[in-house]
Design a protein around this motif. Sequence first.
Motif, PDB file in Angstrom:
ATOM      1  N   LEU A  32       0.845  -1.151  -0.007  1.00  0.00           N
ATOM      2  CA  LEU A  32      -0.047   0.034   0.019  1.00  0.00           C
ATOM      3  C   LEU A  32       0.837   1.294   0.104  1.00  0.00           C
ATOM      4  N   ASN A  33       0.547   2.305  -1.064  1.00  0.00           N
ATOM      5  CA  ASN A  33       1.119   3.492  -0.568  1.00  0.00           C
ATOM      6  C   ASN A  33      -0.051   4.426  -0.758  1.00  0.00           C
ATOM      7  N   ASN A  34       0.273   5.915  -0.877  1.00  0.00           N
ATOM      8  CA  ASN A  34      -0.783   6.606  -0.917  1.00  0.00           C
ATOM      9  C   ASN A  34      -1.444   6.925  -2.103  1.00  0.00           C
ATOM     10  N   GLU A  35      -1.225   6.170  -3.288  1.00  0.00           N
ATOM     11  CA  GLU A  35      -1.680   6.317  -4.536  1.00  0.00           C
ATOM     12  C   GLU A  35      -2.749   5.011  -5.000  1.00  0.00           C
ATOM     13  N   ARG A  36      -2.183   3.881  -4.406  1.00  0.00           N
ATOM     14  CA  ARG A  36      -3.002   2.409  -4.842  1.00  0.00           C
ATOM     15  C   ARG A  36      -2.486   1.427  -4.037  1.00  0.00           C
ATOM     16  N   LEU A  37      -3.351   0.462  -4.088  1.00  0.00           N
ATOM     17  CA  LEU A  37      -3.126  -0.880  -3.136  1.00  0.00           C
ATOM     18  C   LEU A  37      -2.865  -1.964  -4.265  1.00  0.00           C
ATOM     19  N   LEU A  38      -1.778  -2.674  -4.024  1.00  0.00           N
ATOM     20  CA  LEU A  38      -1.147  -3.541  -5.002  1.00  0.00           C
ATOM     21  C   LEU A  38      -1.421  -5.095  -4.107  1.00  0.00           C
ATOM     22  N   ILE A  39      -1.794  -5.959  -5.040  1.00  0.00           N
ATOM     23  CA  ILE A  39      -1.779  -7.362  -4.503  1.00  0.00           C
ATOM     24  C   ILE A  39      -0.972  -8.190  -5.665  1.00  0.00           C
ATOM     25  N   ASN A  40       0.160  -8.670  -5.182  1.00  0.00           N
ATOM     26  CA  ASN A  40       1.057  -9.155  -6.207  1.00  0.00           C
ATOM     27  C   ASN A  40       0.949 -10.776  -5.939  1.00  0.00           C
ATOM     28  N   LEU A  41       0.622 -11.609  -6.952  1.00  0.00           N
ATOM     29  CA  LEU A  41       0.255 -13.152  -6.802  1.00  0.00           C
ATOM     30  C   LEU A  41       1.218 -13.518  -7.690  1.00  0.00           C
ATOM     31  N   SER A  42       1.666 -14.838  -7.003  1.00  0.00           N
ATOM     32  CA  SER A  42       2.829 -15.604  -7.991  1.00  0.00           C
ATOM     33  C   SER A  42       2.341 -16.414  -8.934  1.00  0.00           C
ATOM     34  N   SER A  43       2.621 -16.299 -10.151  1.00  0.00           N
ATOM     35  CA  SER A  43       1.954 -17.257 -11.266  1.00  0.00           C
ATOM     36  C   SER A  43       2.186 -18.815 -10.994  1.00  0.00           C
ATOM     37  N   ASN A  44       3.312 -19.029 -10.221  1.00  0.00           N
ATOM     38  CA  ASN A  44       3.697 -20.432  -9.935  1.00  0.00           C
ATOM     39  C   ASN A  44       2.627 -21.051  -8.981  1.00  0.00           C
ATOM     40  N   TYR A  45       1.980 -20.053  -8.263  1.00  0.00           N
ATOM     41  CA  TYR A  45       0.853 -20.458  -7.356  1.00  0.00           C
ATOM     42  C   TYR A  45      -0.327 -20.446  -7.787  1.00  0.00           C
ATOM     43  N   LEU A  46      -0.713 -19.578  -9.022  1.00  0.00           N
ATOM     44  CA  LEU A  46      -1.996 -19.595  -9.555  1.00  0.00           C
ATOM     45  C   LEU A  46      -2.095 -20.255 -10.634  1.00  0.00           C
ATOM     46  N   PHE A  47      -1.118 -20.843 -11.454  1.00  0.00           N
ATOM     47  CA  PHE A  47      -1.103 -21.473 -12.796  1.00  0.00           C
ATOM     48  C   PHE A  47      -0.222 -22.635 -12.602  1.00  0.00           C
ATOM     49  N   GLY A  48      -0.459 -23.592 -13.481  1.00  0.00           N
ATOM     50  CA  GLY A  48       0.472 -24.710 -13.741  1.00  0.00           C
ATOM     51  C   GLY A  48       1.374 -23.993 -14.803  1.00  0.00           C
ATOM     52  N   SER A  49       2.559 -24.753 -14.870  1.00  0.00           N
ATOM     53  CA  SER A  49       3.788 -24.109 -15.729  1.00  0.00           C
ATOM     54  C   SER A  49       3.261 -24.181 -17.297  1.00  0.00           C
ATOM     55  N   GLY A  50       3.201 -22.971 -17.826  1.00  0.00           N
ATOM     56  CA  GLY A  50       2.722 -22.610 -19.346  1.00  0.00           C
ATOM     57  C   GLY A  50       1.338 -22.806 -19.501  1.00  0.00           C
ATOM     58  N   HIS A  51       0.438 -22.755 -18.369  1.00  0.00           N
ATOM     59  CA  HIS A  51      -1.029 -22.897 -18.713  1.00  0.00           C
ATOM     60  C   HIS A  51      -1.800 -21.587 -18.022  1.00  0.00           C
ATOM     61  N   ASP A  52      -2.909 -21.365 -18.359  1.00  0.00           N
ATOM     62  CA  ASP A  52      -3.488 -20.216 -18.034  1.00  0.00           C
ATOM     63  C   ASP A  52      -4.734 -20.384 -17.358  1.00  0.00           C
ATOM     64  N   GLU A  53      -5.006 -21.707 -16.926  1.00  0.00           N
ATOM     65  CA  GLU A  53      -6.261 -21.935 -16.042  1.00  0.00           C
ATOM     66  C   GLU A  53      -5.773 -21.867 -14.707  1.00  0.00           C
ATOM     67  N   VAL A  54      -6.683 -21.261 -13.810  1.00  0.00           N
ATOM     68  CA  VAL A  54      -6.278 -20.916 -12.341  1.00  0.00           C
ATOM     69  C   VAL A  54      -6.281 -22.216 -11.684  1.00  0.00           C
ATOM     70  N   THR A  55      -5.405 -22.510 -10.928  1.00  0.00           N
ATOM     71  CA  THR A  55      -5.584 -23.895  -9.956  1.00  0.00           C
ATOM     72  C   THR A  55      -6.699 -23.646  -9.028  1.00  0.00           C
ATOM     73  N   PRO A  56      -7.329 -24.646  -8.479  1.00  0.00           N
ATOM     74  CA  PRO A  56      -8.187 -24.465  -7.265  1.00  0.00           C
ATOM     75  C   PRO A  56      -7.745 -23.658  -6.215  1.00  0.00           C
ATOM     76  N   GLU A  57      -6.491 -23.858  -5.648  1.00  0.00           N
ATOM     77  CA  GLU A  57      -6.061 -23.037  -4.648  1.00  0.00           C
ATOM     78  C   GLU A  57      -5.835 -21.532  -4.994  1.00  0.00           C
ATOM     79  N   GLY A  58      -5.616 -21.186  -6.284  1.00  0.00           N
ATOM     80  CA  GLY A  58      -5.503 -19.952  -6.724  1.00  0.00           C
ATOM     81  C   GLY A  58      -6.934 -19.484  -6.833  1.00  0.00           C
ATOM     82  N   ILE A  59      -7.962 -20.175  -7.269  1.00  0.00           N
ATOM     83  CA  ILE A  59      -9.298 -19.505  -7.390  1.00  0.00           C
ATOM     84  C   ILE A  59      -9.741 -19.132  -6.145  1.00  0.00           C
ATOM     85  N   ASP A  60      -9.412 -19.961  -5.135  1.00  0.00           N
ATOM     86  CA  ASP A  60      -9.857 -19.728  -3.561  1.00  0.00           C
ATOM     87  C   ASP A  60      -9.159 -18.422  -3.063  1.00  0.00           C
TER      88      ASP A  60
END
Length: 246
Positions: free
Chosen positions: A124-152
């Motif tokens: 958080l800064n005085n201009e915006r709130l930023l949420i950074n999520l690792s693609s290794n956590y959200l997606f399988g390697s080379g895939h675009d579908e979100v994993t169940p854990e990532g969807i949650d």
Amino acid sequence: MQTFRTAILVASVATLTGCASLDKSPICPKTDGWQAWNDVRCNVDDAAKDMADPHAAMDSMAAELSASKQRAAELERQLAGRDKELADLRGTLLAEEQKLKTAQRGLLRALRPQIEKGDIMVDLNNERLLINLSSNYLFGSGHDEVTPEGIDALKRVGAVLKDYPEYKVAVDGHTDNVPIGGELKNKFPTNKELSESRAANAAKALAKGGLGAATTTGYAETRPVEPNTTIAGRAKNRRIEIRVTK
């Protein structure tokens, strides 16, 4: 005969002198701006006239002082108006910052396990709130579908952000600089298409948590946060960023 001529001449001079003494017309008559003859008495300077009349000079100074006071009063009114505008703006900024801080606290509570593992970061800064999520956590390697854990996790983010409908939410997809290869290239010719698809699927998961429409953009490898020369650097560059701004 000579005596007679002298008497006539004396009488003529006396007559002219008498006429001159009877002429009371002004030396510098004003006839449509035309001056009959030059006379030093016609060239009286206005400043000299004022100096000759101390009351007129004082009246002029008093008028100038009054005008200066009026200008100063107007400037003071304008300054007071600017101060009020600035105070109002500061109050608005503080209120907005407080809202974002409240949203940040909600996200920290909802995502604590992932934050502690380093899979998600909230900044958080005085201009915006930023949420950074690792693609290794959200997606399988080379895939675009979100994993169940990532969807949650994304649903929990959406559940927090839905309470702030006055804010804009943007979902950005980022990759490393490794080119797409193999059969995956048929689906994603470049990292640009992969980053765009991942951002769009992440936004869909946010909507499942109750968040309204969010804009999505794929930046591919154009905005790295670390050099792509190491495995750790490339892993950090593969990410989804959720930006919350006014």
